[in-house]
Design a protein around this motif. Sequence first.
Motif, PDB file in Angstrom:
ATOM      1  N   ALA A 288       9.100  57.847 -35.554  1.00  0.00           N
ATOM      2  CA  ALA A 288       9.368  58.122 -34.144  1.00  0.00           C
ATOM      3  C   ALA A 288      10.262  59.349 -33.972  1.00  0.00           C
ATOM      4  CB  ALA A 288      10.012  56.904 -33.492  1.00  0.00           C
ATOM      5  N   GLU A 289      11.124  59.594 -34.945  1.00  0.00           N
ATOM      6  CA  GLU A 289      12.023  60.747 -34.866  1.00  0.00           C
ATOM      7  C   GLU A 289      11.264  62.068 -34.836  1.00  0.00           C
ATOM      8  OE1 GLU A 289      14.787  60.466 -38.064  1.00  0.00           O
ATOM      9  OE2 GLU A 289      15.786  58.665 -37.281  1.00  0.00           O
ATOM     10  N   VAL A 290      10.052  62.087 -35.393  1.00  0.00           N
ATOM     11  CA  VAL A 290       9.253  63.319 -35.388  1.00  0.00           C
ATOM     12  C   VAL A 290       8.004  63.179 -34.512  1.00  0.00           C
ATOM     13  CG1 VAL A 290      10.083  64.078 -37.637  1.00  0.00           C
ATOM     14  CG2 VAL A 290       8.050  62.636 -37.508  1.00  0.00           C
ATOM     15  N   GLY A 291       7.931  62.096 -33.743  1.00  0.00           N
ATOM     16  CA  GLY A 291       6.839  61.937 -32.797  1.00  0.00           C
ATOM     17  C   GLY A 291       5.558  61.370 -33.359  1.00  0.00           C
ATOM     18  N   LEU A 292       5.650  60.619 -34.458  1.00  0.00           N
ATOM     19  CA  LEU A 292       4.479  59.977 -35.050  1.00  0.00           C
ATOM     20  C   LEU A 292       4.559  58.461 -34.866  1.00  0.00           C
ATOM     21  CD1 LEU A 292       4.182  61.936 -38.434  1.00  0.00           C
ATOM     22  CD2 LEU A 292       2.951  62.359 -36.298  1.00  0.00           C
ATOM     23  N   LYS A 293       3.409  57.804 -34.993  1.00  0.00           N
ATOM     24  CA  LYS A 293       3.341  56.352 -34.884  1.00  0.00           C
ATOM     25  C   LYS A 293       2.797  55.759 -36.177  1.00  0.00           C
ATOM     26  CE  LYS A 293       2.639  56.327 -29.867  1.00  0.00           C
ATOM     27  NZ  LYS A 293       1.745  55.889 -28.761  1.00  0.00           N
ATOM     28  N   ALA A 294       3.103  54.483 -36.405  1.00  0.00           N
ATOM     29  CA  ALA A 294       2.685  53.806 -37.627  1.00  0.00           C
ATOM     30  C   ALA A 294       1.565  52.809 -37.350  1.00  0.00           C
ATOM     31  CB  ALA A 294       3.869  53.082 -38.263  1.00  0.00           C
ATOM     32  N   LEU A 295       0.705  52.630 -38.353  1.00  0.00           N
ATOM     33  CA  LEU A 295      -0.345  51.618 -38.314  1.00  0.00           C
ATOM     34  C   LEU A 295      -0.252  50.779 -39.585  1.00  0.00           C
ATOM     35  CD1 LEU A 295      -3.363  53.812 -37.128  1.00  0.00           C
ATOM     36  CD2 LEU A 295      -2.042  52.206 -35.731  1.00  0.00           C
ATOM     37  N   PHE A 296      -0.471  49.467 -39.452  1.00  0.00           N
ATOM     38  CA  PHE A 296      -0.356  48.540 -40.577  1.00  0.00           C
ATOM     39  C   PHE A 296      -1.593  47.632 -40.606  1.00  0.00           C
ATOM     40  CE2 PHE A 296       3.873  49.777 -39.261  1.00  0.00           C
ATOM     41  CZ  PHE A 296       4.569  49.972 -40.448  1.00  0.00           C
ATOM     42  N   PRO A 297      -2.671  48.055 -41.257  1.00  0.00           N
ATOM     43  CA  PRO A 297      -3.938  47.313 -41.199  1.00  0.00           C
ATOM     44  C   PRO A 297      -3.896  45.895 -41.753  1.00  0.00           C
ATOM     45  CG  PRO A 297      -4.285  49.544 -42.014  1.00  0.00           C
ATOM     46  CD  PRO A 297      -2.809  49.322 -41.989  1.00  0.00           C
ATOM     47  N   ILE A 298      -2.998  45.613 -42.719  1.00  0.00           N
ATOM     48  CA  ILE A 298      -2.989  44.275 -43.321  1.00  0.00           C
ATOM     49  C   ILE A 298      -1.691  43.522 -43.005  1.00  0.00           C
ATOM     50  CG2 ILE A 298      -4.641  44.848 -45.138  1.00  0.00           C
ATOM     51  CD1 ILE A 298      -2.325  45.189 -47.080  1.00  0.00           C
ATOM     52  N   TRP A 299      -1.024  43.927 -41.944  1.00  0.00           N
ATOM     53  CA  TRP A 299       0.262  43.334 -41.577  1.00  0.00           C
ATOM     54  C   TRP A 299       0.130  41.847 -41.255  1.00  0.00           C
ATOM     55  CZ3 TRP A 299       5.090  44.352 -42.272  1.00  0.00           C
ATOM     56  CH2 TRP A 299       6.078  43.729 -41.494  1.00  0.00           C
ATOM     57  N   LYS A 300       1.045  41.055 -41.814  1.00  0.00           N
ATOM     58  CA  LYS A 300       1.179  39.621 -41.566  1.00  0.00           C
ATOM     59  C   LYS A 300      -0.015  38.792 -42.044  1.00  0.00           C
ATOM     60  CE  LYS A 300       5.297  39.384 -39.683  1.00  0.00           C
ATOM     61  NZ  LYS A 300       6.412  38.677 -40.362  1.00  0.00           N
ATOM     62  N   LYS A 301      -0.867  39.370 -42.855  1.00  0.00           N
ATOM     63  CA  LYS A 301      -1.960  38.585 -43.420  1.00  0.00           C
ATOM     64  C   LYS A 301      -1.436  37.785 -44.614  1.00  0.00           C
ATOM     65  CE  LYS A 301      -5.690  41.675 -41.940  1.00  0.00           C
ATOM     66  NZ  LYS A 301      -6.352  40.706 -41.058  1.00  0.00           N
ATOM     67  N   ASP A 302      -1.978  36.613 -44.822  1.00  0.00           N
ATOM     68  CA  ASP A 302      -1.560  35.759 -45.929  1.00  0.00           C
ATOM     69  C   ASP A 302      -1.839  36.465 -47.255  1.00  0.00           C
ATOM     70  OD1 ASP A 302      -0.899  32.874 -46.935  1.00  0.00           O
ATOM     71  OD2 ASP A 302      -2.729  33.475 -47.996  1.00  0.00           O
TER      72      ASP A 302
END
Length: 240
Positions: free
Chosen positions: A118-132
Amino acid sequence: MLKKKCIFNWSGGKDSTLALHYALQDPALEICYLVTTISEKYSRVSMHGVRDTLLLKQAESIGIPLYEIRLPEMPDMQTYDDTMRIHLTQFKAEGITHSIFGDIYLQDLRDYRENKLAEVGLKALFPIWKKDTKALIDEFLALGYQTIIVCAQKNLADFCGKVITTALIDQLPPGIDPCGENGEFHTFAYEGPVFRKNVHFVLGEKVYRTYAAPKSTDSSTDGVCSVTSDLGFWYMDLLD
C-alpha cells in the motif's frame, strides 16, 4: 476486459506452484513476472536454499520471466524493506497493480505484505488464503504435481530430500503443518500442469546449517528472520 497486471512472488515450492495454478486460471489476471528473492552471496533462493539456475529453469518451463531481487545474507528488516520498495516502485511505474502471494493463514505476514504494498500503491492477492492445508497438499498431488523437500527444520532430517507423497505427509510428526506453513519445511516443485516440461535436477549433498537470527519486531518475510534464537535447518542441495 482490462486485465490486472501482476507480479507473482515465486519461491519455487509447492504453495507458490498451487497459488500460481489458481492465478493462471483467472482470466482477470496477467502475470508479468515471477519475483524471487535471492541471496547475493550464494545465488540461492532465500530460506529454501535452491540454486537460482533451477529457478530459471522453472520460469522457462512455466513461460513467465523470472525477476530476481538480490539480498545480502540474513538482511535486517530495514535493508529488506528498502530493497523491496525500490523494486516495487519500479513495478508500479511499469503499470503493475497487484502482487500475488502463496501464503495460506499467517495473518501477521499478510498484514505486513499488504501494508508495504500500500505504501507504493499496489494491492495484494492471495489465491489459496485460508484453505485447509491438508486439503491443499492433497489437491496439489491429485493435480499431478511433484515436489521435493529441500529444506527442513532440525527434527525433520529424515524428510529432507524426500519427494512429497500422501504417505510421506501422513508420516509427519504431530504438530507439523502438512504444507509446512509455519516454516517447518520448504520444497522445490518440478513437474505438473503449470510446467510445460519437467524441471530436471539431480540430488547433491545434504547438509545441516545454523543461523544466528537477528531480533526484529516485524513478521518474518522471505529471507528475513524475526526470532532471537539460533535457527537450524537441513538442506538438500539440488544440482542442475
